[in-house]
Design a protein around this motif. Sequence first.
Motif, PDB file in Angstrom:
ATOM      1  N   ARG A  77       0.831  -1.190   0.000  1.00 57.08           N
ATOM      2  CA  ARG A  77       0.000   0.000   0.000  1.00 57.08           C
ATOM      3  C   ARG A  77       0.873   1.249   0.000  1.00 57.08           C
ATOM      4  O   ARG A  77       2.024   1.207   0.437  1.00 57.08           O
ATOM      5  CB  ARG A  77      -0.900   0.044   1.240  1.00 57.08           C
ATOM      6  N   VAL A  78       0.261   2.362  -0.461  1.00 57.79           N
ATOM      7  CA  VAL A  78       0.944   3.657  -0.448  1.00 57.79           C
ATOM      8  C   VAL A  78       0.027   4.687   0.200  1.00 57.79           C
ATOM      9  O   VAL A  78      -1.164   4.742  -0.103  1.00 57.79           O
ATOM     10  CB  VAL A  78       1.316   4.131  -1.868  1.00 57.79           C
ATOM     11  N   ILE A  79       0.596   5.481   1.099  1.00 58.13           N
ATOM     12  CA  ILE A  79      -0.113   6.630   1.662  1.00 58.13           C
ATOM     13  C   ILE A  79       0.675   7.878   1.270  1.00 58.13           C
ATOM     14  O   ILE A  79       1.871   7.979   1.564  1.00 58.13           O
ATOM     15  CB  ILE A  79      -0.221   6.540   3.198  1.00 58.13           C
ATOM     16  N   GLU A  80       0.000   8.796   0.594  1.00 57.43           N
ATOM     17  CA  GLU A  80       0.642  10.055   0.240  1.00 57.43           C
ATOM     18  C   GLU A  80       0.515  11.039   1.408  1.00 57.43           C
ATOM     19  O   GLU A  80      -0.549  11.153   2.035  1.00 57.43           O
ATOM     20  CB  GLU A  80       0.001  10.649  -1.008  1.00 57.43           C
ATOM     21  N   VAL A  81       1.601  11.750   1.684  1.00 56.42           N
ATOM     22  CA  VAL A  81       1.657  12.696   2.797  1.00 56.42           C
ATOM     23  C   VAL A  81       1.667  14.113   2.229  1.00 56.42           C
ATOM     24  O   VAL A  81       2.515  14.442   1.387  1.00 56.42           O
ATOM     25  CB  VAL A  81       2.901  12.456   3.670  1.00 56.42           C
ATOM     26  N   ASN A  82       0.761  14.925   2.685  1.00 55.41           N
ATOM     27  CA  ASN A  82       0.672  16.306   2.208  1.00 55.41           C
ATOM     28  C   ASN A  82       1.752  17.138   2.899  1.00 55.41           C
ATOM     29  O   ASN A  82       1.508  17.837   3.884  1.00 55.41           O
ATOM     30  CB  ASN A  82      -0.726  16.874   2.486  1.00 55.41           C
ATOM     31  N   GLU A  83       2.965  17.056   2.405  1.00 53.71           N
ATOM     32  CA  GLU A  83       4.109  17.815   2.911  1.00 53.71           C
ATOM     33  C   GLU A  83       5.066  18.027   1.761  1.00 53.71           C
ATOM     34  O   GLU A  83       5.044  17.314   0.765  1.00 53.71           O
ATOM     35  CB  GLU A  83       4.799  17.069   4.047  1.00 53.71           C
ATOM     36  N   ARG A  84       5.940  19.020   1.885  1.00 54.12           N
ATOM     37  CA  ARG A  84       6.926  19.240   0.808  1.00 54.12           C
ATOM     38  C   ARG A  84       8.021  20.176   1.294  1.00 54.12           C
ATOM     39  O   ARG A  84       7.742  21.242   1.861  1.00 54.12           O
ATOM     40  CB  ARG A  84       6.235  19.835  -0.423  1.00 54.12           C
ATOM     41  N   LEU A  85       9.259  19.741   1.115  1.00 55.79           N
ATOM     42  CA  LEU A  85      10.433  20.573   1.374  1.00 55.79           C
ATOM     43  C   LEU A  85      11.131  20.835   0.061  1.00 55.79           C
ATOM     44  O   LEU A  85      11.112  20.002  -0.854  1.00 55.79           O
ATOM     45  CB  LEU A  85      11.388  19.867   2.338  1.00 55.79           C
ATOM     46  N   SER A  86      11.772  21.984  -0.045  1.00 54.71           N
ATOM     47  CA  SER A  86      12.550  22.281  -1.248  1.00 54.71           C
ATOM     48  C   SER A  86      13.921  21.633  -1.141  1.00 54.71           C
ATOM     49  O   SER A  86      14.319  21.134  -0.078  1.00 54.71           O
ATOM     50  CB  SER A  86      12.702  23.796  -1.410  1.00 54.71           C
ATOM     51  N   ALA A  87      14.650  21.655  -2.238  1.00 51.00           N
ATOM     52  CA  ALA A  87      16.001  21.082  -2.246  1.00 51.00           C
ATOM     53  C   ALA A  87      16.940  21.855  -1.333  1.00 51.00           C
ATOM     54  O   ALA A  87      18.003  21.352  -0.948  1.00 51.00           O
ATOM     55  CB  ALA A  87      16.551  21.058  -3.672  1.00 51.00           C
ATOM     56  N   GLN A  88      16.552  23.086  -0.959  1.00 44.31           N
ATOM     57  CA  GLN A  88      17.362  23.906  -0.062  1.00 44.31           C
ATOM     58  C   GLN A  88      16.867  23.820   1.382  1.00 44.31           C
ATOM     59  O   GLN A  88      17.410  24.484   2.274  1.00 44.31           O
ATOM     60  CB  GLN A  88      17.340  25.376  -0.514  1.00 44.31           C
ATOM     61  N   GLY A  89      15.825  23.031   1.648  1.00 50.08           N
ATOM     62  CA  GLY A  89      15.333  22.847   2.998  1.00 50.08           C
ATOM     63  C   GLY A  89      14.198  23.757   3.390  1.00 50.08           C
ATOM     64  O   GLY A  89      13.726  23.701   4.546  1.00 50.08           O
ATOM     65  N   ASP A  90      13.749  24.601   2.485  1.00 53.86           N
ATOM     66  CA  ASP A  90      12.614  25.478   2.798  1.00 53.86           C
ATOM     67  C   ASP A  90      11.333  24.654   2.872  1.00 53.86           C
ATOM     68  O   ASP A  90      11.089  23.761   2.042  1.00 53.86           O
ATOM     69  CB  ASP A  90      12.471  26.561   1.725  1.00 53.86           C
ATOM     70  N   VAL A  91      10.469  24.972   3.857  1.00 58.22           N
ATOM     71  CA  VAL A  91       9.207  24.258   4.020  1.00 58.22           C
ATOM     72  C   VAL A  91       8.191  24.839   3.049  1.00 58.22           C
ATOM     73  O   VAL A  91       7.689  25.947   3.233  1.00 58.22           O
ATOM     74  CB  VAL A  91       8.685  24.356   5.461  1.00 58.22           C
ATOM     75  N   LEU A  92       7.880  24.115   2.013  1.00 59.80           N
ATOM     76  CA  LEU A  92       6.892  24.562   1.033  1.00 59.80           C
ATOM     77  C   LEU A  92       5.482  24.188   1.466  1.00 59.80           C
ATOM     78  O   LEU A  92       4.544  24.970   1.292  1.00 59.80           O
ATOM     79  CB  LEU A  92       7.208  23.957  -0.337  1.00 59.80           C
ATOM     80  N   VAL A  93       5.328  22.983   1.999  1.00 62.74           N
ATOM     81  CA  VAL A  93       4.032  22.525   2.524  1.00 62.74           C
ATOM     82  C   VAL A  93       4.297  21.941   3.905  1.00 62.74           C
ATOM     83  O   VAL A  93       4.886  20.861   4.023  1.00 62.74           O
ATOM     84  CB  VAL A  93       3.379  21.469   1.612  1.00 62.74           C
ATOM     85  N   PRO A  94       3.909  22.610   4.974  1.00 62.75           N
ATOM     86  CA  PRO A  94       4.180  22.098   6.325  1.00 62.75           C
ATOM     87  C   PRO A  94       3.339  20.873   6.644  1.00 62.75           C
ATOM     88  O   PRO A  94       2.281  20.641   6.045  1.00 62.75           O
ATOM     89  CB  PRO A  94       3.818  23.282   7.232  1.00 62.75           C
ATOM     90  N   LEU A  95       3.811  20.098   7.593  1.00 63.91           N
ATOM     91  CA  LEU A  95       3.084  18.913   8.059  1.00 63.91           C
ATOM     92  C   LEU A  95       2.127  19.372   9.162  1.00 63.91           C
ATOM     93  O   LEU A  95       2.497  19.491  10.332  1.00 63.91           O
ATOM     94  CB  LEU A  95       4.073  17.868   8.589  1.00 63.91           C
ATOM     95  N   GLN A  96       0.873  19.645   8.790  1.00 63.05           N
ATOM     96  CA  GLN A  96      -0.106  20.244   9.682  1.00 63.05           C
ATOM     97  C   GLN A  96      -0.693  19.201  10.640  1.00 63.05           C
ATOM     98  O   GLN A  96      -0.731  18.004  10.335  1.00 63.05           O
ATOM     99  CB  GLN A  96      -1.249  20.875   8.865  1.00 63.05           C
ATOM    100  N   PRO A  97      -1.198  19.683  11.821  1.00 65.12           N
ATOM    101  CA  PRO A  97      -1.824  18.753  12.784  1.00 65.12           C
ATOM    102  C   PRO A  97      -2.986  17.969  12.186  1.00 65.12           C
ATOM    103  O   PRO A  97      -3.141  16.773  12.468  1.00 65.12           O
ATOM    104  CB  PRO A  97      -2.289  19.684  13.902  1.00 65.12           C
ATOM    105  N   GLU A  98      -3.811  18.633  11.357  1.00 65.24           N
ATOM    106  CA  GLU A  98      -4.939  17.905  10.757  1.00 65.24           C
ATOM    107  C   GLU A  98      -4.451  16.816   9.788  1.00 65.24           C
ATOM    108  O   GLU A  98      -5.098  15.771   9.634  1.00 65.24           O
ATOM    109  CB  GLU A  98      -5.895  18.859  10.037  1.00 65.24           C
ATOM    110  N   GLU A  99      -3.305  17.057   9.127  1.00 65.93           N
ATOM    111  CA  GLU A  99      -2.724  16.034   8.251  1.00 65.93           C
ATOM    112  C   GLU A  99      -2.237  14.852   9.082  1.00 65.93           C
ATOM    113  O   GLU A  99      -2.384  13.692   8.689  1.00 65.93           O
ATOM    114  CB  GLU A  99      -1.588  16.629   7.425  1.00 65.93           C
ATOM    115  N   GLU A 100      -1.662  15.143  10.240  1.00 68.99           N
ATOM    116  CA  GLU A 100      -1.216  14.064  11.116  1.00 68.99           C
ATOM    117  C   GLU A 100      -2.405  13.223  11.592  1.00 68.99           C
ATOM    118  O   GLU A 100      -2.311  11.987  11.675  1.00 68.99           O
ATOM    119  CB  GLU A 100      -0.457  14.641  12.306  1.00 68.99           C
ATOM    120  N   ASP A 101      -3.512  13.880  11.895  1.00 67.69           N
ATOM    121  CA  ASP A 101      -4.707  13.141  12.313  1.00 67.69           C
ATOM    122  C   ASP A 101      -5.191  12.221  11.198  1.00 67.69           C
ATOM    123  O   ASP A 101      -5.595  11.069  11.440  1.00 67.69           O
ATOM    124  CB  ASP A 101      -5.812  14.118  12.712  1.00 67.69           C
TER     125      ASP A 101
END
Length: 804
Positions: free
Chosen positions: A131-155
């Motif tokens: 199985r695969v679960i996609e996570v709504n998060e994203r960091l750039s190649a330089q380490g900038d947070v493009l899409v943070p890992l939000q509490p509702e996403e963790e839930d």
Amino acid sequence: MPPLSSSTPHQRWQFWIDRGGTFTDIVARRPDGQIVLHKLLSENPDRYADAPLQGIRDLLGVGPEEPIPAGAIEVVKMGTTVATNALLERQGDRVLLLTTKGFRDALRIGYQNRPDIFACHIELPEMLYERVIEVNERLSAQGDVLVPLQPEEEDRLRGELQRAFEVGIRACAIVLLHGYRYPAHELRLGELARQVGFTQVSISHQVSPLIKLVSRGDTTVVDAYLSPILRRYVDRVAGQLTTGSEATLALPQTQLMFMQSNGGLTDAALFQGKDSILSGPAGGVVGAVQTSRQAGYERMIGFDMGGTSTDVSHYRGEYERSFETEVAGVRLRAPMMAIHTVAAGGGSIVSFDGSRYRVGPASAGAYPGPACYRHGGPLAVTDCNVMVGKLQPEFFPQVFGPGGDLPLDGAVVRERFAALAADIRASTGDVRRPEQVAAGFLAIAVEKMANAIKKISVQRGYDVSEYVLCSFGGAGGQHACLIADALGMGTVFLHPYAGVLSAYGMGLADVRSLNEQSVELPLGEATLPQVEQVVESLTQKGLEELGQQGYDIQNSKLKTQNLALPQVLPQLLLKYEGTDATLAVDFAGVEEMRSQFTALHRQRYGFAQETKPLVVDTAAVEVIAPTPSPEEPEMHRVRTQPLRPKTTVPVYTAEAWHETPVYHRDDLCPGDCISGPVLIIEPTGTNVVEPGWNATFTPKGHLILKKDALQASSVGFAIGKTVDPSPIGVSSTHATNSKLKTQNSKLPDPVLLEIFNNLFRAVAEEMGITLQNTSYSVNIKERLDFSCALFDQAGQLVANAPHI
């Protein structure tokens, strides 16, 4: 051979074990220092469930229902194929993959390289994750947070993880974009997975902290897929070794260690799935290197021929490792011994397809095994050696048949080869006799194995005539002279424990920790401080891993054993800017590393671009805790009577039957020199000294085979030549028709057809490897979308090699 000695007394047993595909080999050191050998089939469900544990029981004299007296055992060092077999057979644990949103199919897409580039129906390897679960998060190649890992996403993720857990999935692989360099999100997902209850959580920046999502992801999934299988096996073995009577429980507990793919031992608790793929063969490389060096050879080609396959390796002063490998259709980025494997072992099935003789790749395995094993198996390479007399049933271990107490079955081998020779005659008109058919198959197997050695030596710019061929494995001694002849090598080295050298290598191996990290910086004085920081970090990590195994870093010695100081070997993997093919150099000054790289590139590829910028791809640091190796004392055996053979037997070699003397290795004395053809029998194998070769027995019990420059040794089988048509003392009704009909036939010779097919294909494959490693094109270096071929003078295709 006399018992090996050590600088420190040993009051308890040590077991060094290699669980191979066909046989499990055990080298045990008794409390008095004497070495004893034991060999048994890896699979024998009628007699035992686990071969290594059964072997320990056999040597300790413990019954099947009695507990193993763990207090009597100091250490068990083991190489195992458990994880490798699980990968090949796709029998690992169910895996859940967590990856960045939008990349759920990244590992399936991979590099778009197809196993068969010309196939209309593409069959890709089965993916290891379920199985695969996609996570709504994203960091750039330089380490900038493009899409943070939000509490509702963790839930949301907790709910998805719980649903996967409820259907029985217990292994989780976490692979996020740029996670190798910026691991914060991966670490948080790991916490969530453990909170839900996943027992195996493999996180990419911990498993393989290297750039490239696909290979990093594959490695992480493999680790999650295999580690639970490995852990259950380790726990089962450890459980058997920690039980015992009350009297033994007061003694120190048994230490259990496993061989890693990189050639170093590690504690069982730290053994991971990704480091277990070449567990057994790595022990063979260590054994070959260490014993060859003790014999005075610093340049060595390792030739390990077992029952299922043949492993070849190259050594010239340091262990060679590959950092990216493909096994069973899965990409792995983990340091492994540079071992090239071909499907040509004693169990490789031989057959005739109507026009060509074929050897492998299918194997008869341990069960049913070759036809001579008495389990109804197919004809295999081992049967060929029985047919030509190089394996004599009366001198082979009697471990076959339903009860495991019968010798090899020579009669069924002769019957089956007679039937095969008749089929070949009916199909082609070829009149080869059964022994000539068997010799033809052996010649093809030899050519396959010689081509494998060329891949790791000649193809990389090394002259094999300057090397010794260290032959080992159960079937190595039967083919060593023929392999050396095919390669133009003049010396073969056979250790007294050649038949179990992979197991012996477990006892000679050091404890090693090898860590690597992507750098991706230009090589220069300005970036050198940053590279040094990475090297220092990896060094500290390696020392800490040794500390977990009992190493006191502050005092620089093992708490339990007085061993040498740890060795730290830092290396950088460099590449030309714009390319992907790296070469490893020792960490030093910028100009010195540039010079090393230039020399290596010119040796490997035949050219160098000295003005082109270099990039530091990866830093790798190996930390070694040396272990004391057993000494090999010189024997003082003196001959009081002339050397006489045990018997003489007919052996078909060099195109004729020869009345061949048979000696036992234990009857030889230092200085004895025997000219071939001759068979030298030992408890773990049979060594064949071919015509034109001489065997010398050294004071340390080594057999050194030397090519006799004054004699012309003919290799293989008769093709269009007059030969002695029958065994010594046996009449033949067709002795007058000794020339093969294929000489005048329009049909091509079926043996030569297969040999030259392999030779031409090997040349085309070598062209492809060079093209891939020196290419700038992604289509070539990743997708492998190219083809190399050989053509004749009329433009007709001779051989085609789509890619590796």
